[in-house]
Design a protein around this motif. Structure first.
Motif, PDB file in Angstrom:
ATOM      1  N   SER A   1       0.839  -1.210   0.000  1.00  0.00           N
ATOM      2  CA  SER A   1       0.000   0.000   0.000  1.00  0.00           C
ATOM      3  C   SER A   1       0.872   1.257   0.000  1.00  0.00           C
ATOM      4  CB  SER A   1      -0.922   0.019   1.224  1.00  0.00           C
ATOM      5  OG  SER A   1      -1.785  -1.079   1.206  1.00  0.00           O
ATOM      6  N   VAL A   2       1.884   1.284   0.863  1.00  0.00           N
ATOM      7  CA  VAL A   2       2.782   2.451   0.949  1.00  0.00           C
ATOM      8  C   VAL A   2       3.559   2.615  -0.347  1.00  0.00           C
ATOM      9  CG1 VAL A   2       4.844   3.358   2.099  1.00  0.00           C
ATOM     10  CG2 VAL A   2       2.976   2.408   3.468  1.00  0.00           C
ATOM     11  N   THR A   3       4.075   1.514  -0.855  1.00  0.00           N
ATOM     12  CA  THR A   3       4.882   1.569  -2.076  1.00  0.00           C
ATOM     13  C   THR A   3       4.058   2.076  -3.254  1.00  0.00           C
ATOM     14  OG1 THR A   3       6.267  -0.242  -1.305  1.00  0.00           O
ATOM     15  CG2 THR A   3       6.336   0.243  -3.650  1.00  0.00           C
ATOM     16  N   MET A   4       2.857   1.548  -3.417  1.00  0.00           N
ATOM     17  CA  MET A   4       2.042   1.949  -4.559  1.00  0.00           C
ATOM     18  C   MET A   4       1.532   3.385  -4.418  1.00  0.00           C
ATOM     19  SD  MET A   4       0.045  -1.595  -5.297  1.00  0.00           S
ATOM     20  CE  MET A   4      -0.381  -1.348  -6.992  1.00  0.00           C
ATOM     21  N   ALA A   5       1.108   3.771  -3.221  1.00  0.00           N
ATOM     22  CA  ALA A   5       0.525   5.102  -3.031  1.00  0.00           C
ATOM     23  C   ALA A   5       1.597   6.200  -3.000  1.00  0.00           C
ATOM     24  CB  ALA A   5      -0.305   5.131  -1.750  1.00  0.00           C
TER      25      ALA A   5
ATOM     26  N   GLY B   1       2.800   6.492  -7.047  1.00  0.00           N
ATOM     27  CA  GLY B   1       1.852   7.560  -7.333  1.00  0.00           C
ATOM     28  C   GLY B   1       0.427   7.133  -7.631  1.00  0.00           C
ATOM     29  N   TYR B   2       0.049   5.908  -7.236  1.00  0.00           N
ATOM     30  CA  TYR B   2      -1.323   5.465  -7.464  1.00  0.00           C
ATOM     31  C   TYR B   2      -2.255   6.101  -6.445  1.00  0.00           C
ATOM     32  CZ  TYR B   2       0.498   1.798 -10.534  1.00  0.00           C
ATOM     33  OH  TYR B   2       1.100   1.110 -11.550  1.00  0.00           O
ATOM     34  N   THR B   3      -3.498   6.297  -6.854  1.00  0.00           N
ATOM     35  CA  THR B   3      -4.520   6.777  -5.910  1.00  0.00           C
ATOM     36  C   THR B   3      -4.913   5.616  -5.007  1.00  0.00           C
ATOM     37  OG1 THR B   3      -6.374   6.170  -7.333  1.00  0.00           O
ATOM     38  CG2 THR B   3      -5.419   8.403  -7.641  1.00  0.00           C
TER      39      THR B   3
END
Length: 195
Positions: A151-155, A159-161
């Motif tokens: 979750s941290v890596t993607m958000a 830069g994912y919502t």
């Protein structure tokens, strides 16, 4: 007033003549000064040039020496040496003073140039610090659960919502929000960041 070069000086006055000229110069005798000037200018210039090695500065310093002879003739003490030795001592001192002055100017200019050229920070230290920070972040990310880390890596890093992150992880949006929040708190604690 032009300082005579080595070959231009007139025949040196006889023994004791320079001392008599200095005595007359001390009383303001311009003709005595011209005679002394002619007799000593070549030797003064030669000595100064041997120390300074710069023709223009040597001429200037030799002029200063001969002006000093005119101004300070009354301070000449025959008991301490010959008139020629006194004149040459003045020339030597003035040349050495010029050398020191030039050296101080060069040193001051060099220090100013170095100061103006210095970078505001150490590039190597900055690079090392960033690398250490990245390693610490990786180490702290490794301490998270898989869902927190993803979750941290993607958000934050990709830069994912939150909706995109939930969709890609095939997890409910609420769960991703909770895991992301928990992950960020654990990261903050691991990194020693104060809120």
């Amino acid at each position: 007033m032009h300082v005579a070069a080595h070959g231009e000086d007139a025949a040196a006055p006889g023994q004791g003549a320079l001392e008599k000229l200095l005595d007359r110069i001390a009383n303001g005798d311009h003709e005595a000064f011209e005679t002394l000037y002619t007799a000593t200018a070549g030797a003064v210039l030669g000595l100064v040039r041997s120390l300074l090695r710069d023709a223009a500065q040597s001429e200037e310093v030799a002029q200063e020496v001969l002006i000093e002879v005119w101004r300070s003739a009354s301070r000449y003490d025959p008991g301490k040496g010959s008139a020629m030795a006194w004149v040459m001592m003045l020339a030597h001192r003035r040349a050495v003073d010029r050398i020191r002055s030039v050296q101080k100017t060069v040193e001051r200019d060099h220090k100013a140039a170095v100061r103006d050229h210095e970078t505001p920070f150490d590039v190597v230290a900055e690079h090392v610090e960033r690398r250490l920070e990245r390693q610490q972040v990786r180490r702290c990310l490794d301490q998270l659960t898989d869902l927190q880390r993803q979750s941290v890596t993607m958000a934050y890093y990709r830069g994912y919502t939150l909706q995109e992150t939930a969709h890609l992880l095939r997890a409910p949006l609420g769960t991703v929000k909770t895991r992301l929040c928990d992950g960020l708190i654990r990261l903050r604690d691991c990194l020693g960041v104060t809120a």
